[in-house]
Write a protein that holds these residues in place. Structure first.
Motif, short mmCIF file in Angstrom:
data_model
loop_
_atom_site.label_atom_id
_atom_site.label_comp_id
_atom_site.label_asym_id
_atom_site.label_seq_id
_atom_site.Cartn_x
_atom_site.Cartn_y
_atom_site.Cartn_z
N ILE A 375 -30.27 56.02 -14.74
CA ILE A 375 -29.73 54.71 -15.13
C ILE A 375 -30.46 54.23 -16.37
N THR A 376 -29.71 53.98 -17.44
CA THR A 376 -30.28 53.50 -18.71
C THR A 376 -29.70 52.13 -19.03
N PHE A 377 -30.55 51.24 -19.55
CA PHE A 377 -30.13 49.90 -19.93
C PHE A 377 -30.17 49.74 -21.45
N ILE A 378 -29.17 49.02 -21.99
CA ILE A 378 -29.23 48.58 -23.39
C ILE A 378 -29.09 47.07 -23.39
N ASP A 379 -30.07 46.40 -23.97
CA ASP A 379 -30.03 44.93 -24.07
C ASP A 379 -31.03 44.54 -25.14
N ASN A 380 -30.73 43.49 -25.88
CA ASN A 380 -31.63 43.06 -26.96
C ASN A 380 -32.38 41.78 -26.60
N MET A 432 -20.67 43.17 -33.56
CA MET A 432 -19.41 42.68 -33.00
C MET A 432 -18.41 42.32 -34.09
N PRO A 433 -17.11 42.51 -33.82
CA PRO A 433 -16.07 42.08 -34.77
C PRO A 433 -16.16 40.58 -35.02
N GLY A 434 -15.93 40.21 -36.27
CA GLY A 434 -15.97 38.79 -36.60
C GLY A 434 -17.36 38.24 -36.79
N HIS A 435 -18.38 39.08 -36.69
CA HIS A 435 -19.77 38.68 -36.94
C HIS A 435 -20.22 39.40 -38.21
N PHE A 463 -21.03 51.30 -18.37
CA PHE A 463 -20.73 50.00 -17.78
C PHE A 463 -20.80 48.94 -18.87
N LEU A 464 -19.71 48.16 -19.02
CA LEU A 464 -19.69 47.05 -19.96
C LEU A 464 -19.96 45.78 -19.17
N LEU A 465 -21.17 45.25 -19.32
CA LEU A 465 -21.64 44.11 -18.50
C LEU A 465 -22.19 43.03 -19.42
N LEU A 466 -21.40 42.73 -20.47
CA LEU A 466 -21.88 41.87 -21.56
C LEU A 466 -21.34 40.45 -21.44
N ASP A 467 -21.93 39.56 -22.23
CA ASP A 467 -21.60 38.13 -22.13
C ASP A 467 -20.28 37.78 -22.80
N THR A 468 -19.97 38.48 -23.89
CA THR A 468 -18.82 38.04 -24.69
C THR A 468 -17.77 39.13 -24.81
N ARG A 469 -16.57 38.69 -25.15
CA ARG A 469 -15.46 39.62 -25.33
C ARG A 469 -15.70 40.56 -26.49
N GLU A 470 -16.18 40.01 -27.60
CA GLU A 470 -16.31 40.84 -28.80
C GLU A 470 -17.43 41.87 -28.68
N ALA A 471 -18.44 41.62 -27.81
CA ALA A 471 -19.52 42.59 -27.64
C ALA A 471 -19.03 43.86 -26.96
N ARG A 472 -17.88 43.79 -26.31
CA ARG A 472 -17.35 44.95 -25.59
C ARG A 472 -16.52 45.87 -26.49
N TRP A 473 -16.22 45.39 -27.70
CA TRP A 473 -15.30 46.17 -28.53
C TRP A 473 -15.90 47.50 -28.98
N LEU A 474 -17.08 47.48 -29.58
CA LEU A 474 -17.68 48.71 -30.12
C LEU A 474 -17.93 49.74 -29.01
N ASN A 537 -15.70 35.59 -33.35
CA ASN A 537 -17.02 35.07 -32.99
C ASN A 537 -16.84 33.96 -31.95
N SER A 538 -17.01 34.31 -30.68
CA SER A 538 -16.78 33.33 -29.61
C SER A 538 -17.96 32.40 -29.39
N LEU A 539 -19.09 32.66 -30.05
CA LEU A 539 -20.28 31.81 -29.86
C LEU A 539 -20.39 30.73 -30.92
N LYS A 540 -19.53 30.80 -31.91
CA LYS A 540 -19.62 29.84 -33.02
C LYS A 540 -19.31 28.42 -32.54
N ASP A 541 -20.14 27.48 -32.93
CA ASP A 541 -19.94 26.05 -32.63
C ASP A 541 -19.87 25.77 -31.13
N ARG A 542 -20.61 26.56 -30.29
CA ARG A 542 -20.59 26.32 -28.85
C ARG A 542 -21.91 25.71 -28.40
#
Length: 683
Positions: A375-380, A432-435, A463-474, A537-542
């Motif tokens: 099991i390998t994790f990727i997270d920043n 991410m797209p749009g970033h 496994f795609l277990l990310l916070d945002t929609r755009e982070a799942r694209w790549l 960019n779904s995090l903009k102005d949130r």
């Protein structure tokens, strides 16, 4: 001379003391879990003994005892036996031990009536192990028996004497050399014939008539019957009991006479100078074996007839204990509930978890429970003080000094739970797209792309277990490019979506008609196939609550568990990633054809849950030809342009819509709306 005269006393045989190597319990555990399961049939095993001057008549079993062919070790005598391992402690306790020993003894004696022991003397000796293995506690209850008839009763004349009183130095050297040249099967019981100064070793086949009695030319007065003697004292070892019983049964002429016996005791160098000689007196009224009961149960450490307990939980390596015990639940499933389940496929499957937050932690724990070990994790991100209460691989200590990196802390947390887990953390940001990526971030972004690409290529499941929609694209695009299994989980406040992606490169089918029952695995849509807009960019102005994934605490646990269950179902399906998804899947799976199901049943395409109404649905959708992540157009564009294409996507929120033709689709939809509105106005 009468047999009752000049007798020293009834012969006292030295019983075996069992010694069980820890490796024996390891092998028994593996055999019980992987092979025998609920089967209580007796199993053939091997044991062995040798002479030891310091510790007496020890009988050993170890991890090799379960081999079909025994390990031949110098100076050891191998004995074939059986083990009866019971499923419950009650069965172990309640079995009639005397009746068991008698039944085994009678079978043993009946098998010897064909006189095969004369050509294969080691077959005279047998042993039994009655056992119960408590695999939860690693407690092993066991009782050894070395079956022997209680009759005939014989006597030993005078005390035993060292072999040097019967043979000179040259003769002893000759015995040593001749013994070494004997075949293994003949070394257990044989004879020495002494005529004046000459010494000759004879096998039992040379000495005994196969039908009845001794060969005509045998002189008992100059013949020594020899047995491998594990005893280190004045009394002979247990093997002599069986040897004398067989001899007297086969040779009635020996009744009422004296028999010369040598207990052969080989030193570590192979010399026989420690051997003892005995004069055995056989009374005229000796009873036959058939009229006797059988004895041989070993005494326990307290000197009573009773079983022993091996508590291996304290002496085995705790890491090995943890690894063995962690698989117990799955192996018990295989015993009775799911006999066709493939346990090993989980151990060998490498899982990459993109995201080490609440979802990532829950998924990792469930993967461990199912037997996954890579099991390998990727997270920043870094572990913050708000994380440990929801993210089950982290502790308060991980938050100190600015917080450990989540990916590394999650990997360390897994190895604290199970040290044999192969886990690592990779700190990387997912572009991410749009970033937009400026010149200052270009090199770092390209490096992150390479890290993520290599990780996806090296793993079997993403496994795609990310916070945002755009982070799942790549990762969706890269996994599609490499043909990996993708399991996606996304959370809302009180809802969740868990789904598996189809295979890239396969032509998507047309939208199925109403009567179609399923969609094949190669035509299932990905996370983006239901969307007709590119991610931005779904995090903009949130605000803070809009930037964090704010959910009811139970949602992540439910979604994480379902994500792992879908993967396991997929791995247990004969078609694996190509497994079809059935339409209108509900609790009644009897209507689903068997060919649509795996070992664990049918596998849905997606699961949508709504915690506020406690409802779950399992929709199925096909590929979208103009999907911005898994369509042929996008994958071919990536193959042709590589990182250049990716940078264009990151810098422009609309680039994907242009590449896939979604812009034209939008214009077509708008024109339809305008024409429809015009018609209504005219009406």
């Amino acid at each position: 001379m009468a047999a009752s005269e000049n007798q020293e006393g009834i012969i006292q045989y030295v019983p075996f003391m069992s010694f069980v190597h820890p490796s024996f319990w390891h092998s028994l555990t593996e055999m019980k879990l992987d092979v025998d399961k609920l089967n209580e049939n007796t199993k053939q095993i091997w044991g062995r003994f040798t002479y030891r001057s310091s510790i007496g008549a020890v009988f050993e079993v170890d991890g090799t005892s379960f081999n079909k062919v025994p390990e031949n070790e110098q100076l050891y005598t191998n004995i074939k036996g059986t083990i009866m391992n019971k499923n419950t402690i009650e069965e172990f306790k309640s079995i009639d031990k005397a009746a068991l020993l008698n039944s085994v003894g009678k079978e043993l004696w009946a098998s010897l009536q064909d006189k095969s022991w004369i050509s294969k003397p080691s077959s005279l000796l047998k042993f039994i192990i009655l056992s119960f293995a408590d695999l939860k506690k690693f407690h092993y209850y066991y009782w050894f028996a070395f079956p022997a008839p209680s009759q005939p009763t014989v006597y030993v004349k005078n005390k035993s004497a060292n072999i040097t009183t019967q043979f000179d130095t040259n003769q002893i050297a000759q015995i040593t050399q001749s013994y070494k040249s004997l075949e293994l099967e003949q070394k257990c019981f044989f004879a020495i014939v002494k005529n004046n100064d000459t010494i000759q070793l004879k096998t039992l086949s040379d000495l005994l008539d196969t039908k009845d009695g001794l060969q005509k030319d045998v002189d008992v007065s100059s013949t020594y019957f020899v047995f491998n003697d594990p005893s280190s004292g004045d009394n002979p070892g247990w093997p002599l009991r069986l040897f004398l019983a067989a001899l007297l049964e086969h040779c009635p002429s020996l009744v009422g006479s004296e028999i010369k016996v040598i207990g052969l005791r080989c030193s570590a160098t192979g010399g026989v100078e420690n051997s003892h000689s005995f004069t055995v007196v056989v009374p005229k009224d000796v009873k036959a074996v058939d009229a006797a009961g059988w004895v041989g149960w070993e005494r326990n450490d307290k000197g009573n007839f009773g079983p022993k307990l091996a508590n291996m939980s304290s002496s085995l390596d705790p890491v090995i204990l943890a690894d063995t015990a962690s698989d117990l639940n799955i192996k018990l499933m295989k015993w009775r509930l799911v006999p066709d389940i493939d346990v090993d496929v989980m151990k060998s499957t490498k899982c990459l978890l993109l995201g080490a937050g609440t979802l990532g932690c829950h998924v990792a724990r469930d993967l461990l429970a199912w037997g996954f070990r890579h099991i390998t994790f990727i997270d920043n991100g870094k572990v913050s003080y708000s994380n440990p209460t929801r993210q089950v691989l982290f502790s308060f200590q991980d938050c100190l000094n600015g917080g450990k990196k989540k990916a590394e802390a999650a990997a360390d947390g897994l190895k604290n739970i199970l040290p044999t887990a192969v886990s690592k953390g990779i700190a990387a940001h997912i572009p991410m797209p749009g970033h937009p990526v400026g010149e200052s971030l270009k090199e770092e972004t390209i490096n992150n792309i390479k890290i993520i690409t290599e990780a996806i290529a090296d793993h079997d499941v993403i496994f795609l277990l990310l916070d945002t929609r755009e982070a799942r694209w790549l990762p969706t695009l890269l996994a599609a490019h490499y043909g990996k299994i993708v399991i996606n989980a996304a959370l809302g406040f009180d809802s969740y979506l868990v789904m598996r992606h189809g295979i890239a490169g396969s032509p998507p089918e047309e939208s199925p008609s109403v009567g179609t029952a399923f969609i094949s695995g190669n035509s299932l849509g990905c996370y983006f196939c239901n969307d007709v807009t590119a991610p931005g960019n779904s995090l903009k102005d949130r605000t803070l609550d809009q930037q964090c994934t704010v959910t009811r605490p139970g949602v992540a646990a439910i979604a994480g568990a379902l994500a792992v269950e879908i993967l396991v179902g997929l791995l247990q399906h004969p078609l694996r990633i190509n497994a079809p998804a059935v339409y209108n899947l509900n609790s009644d799976t009897e209507d689903v054809p068997p060919e649509m199901q795996g070992v664990l049943g049918p596998i849905p395409h997606s699961i949508r849950g709504f915690l506020h109404s406690y409802q779950t649905v399992a929709p199925t959708c096909a590929k979208f030809k103009q999907c911005i992540a898994c369509s042929e157009t996008v994958i071919n564009k990536y193959k042709e342009e590589g990182i250049t294409f990716l940078l264009d996507v990151f810098n422009s929120g609309n680039y994907l819509e242009e590449v896939t033709g979604l812009n034209e689709l939008h214009l077509s939809a708008e024109m339809t709306d305008i024409l429809t509105l015009s018609d209504e106005d005219e009406d």
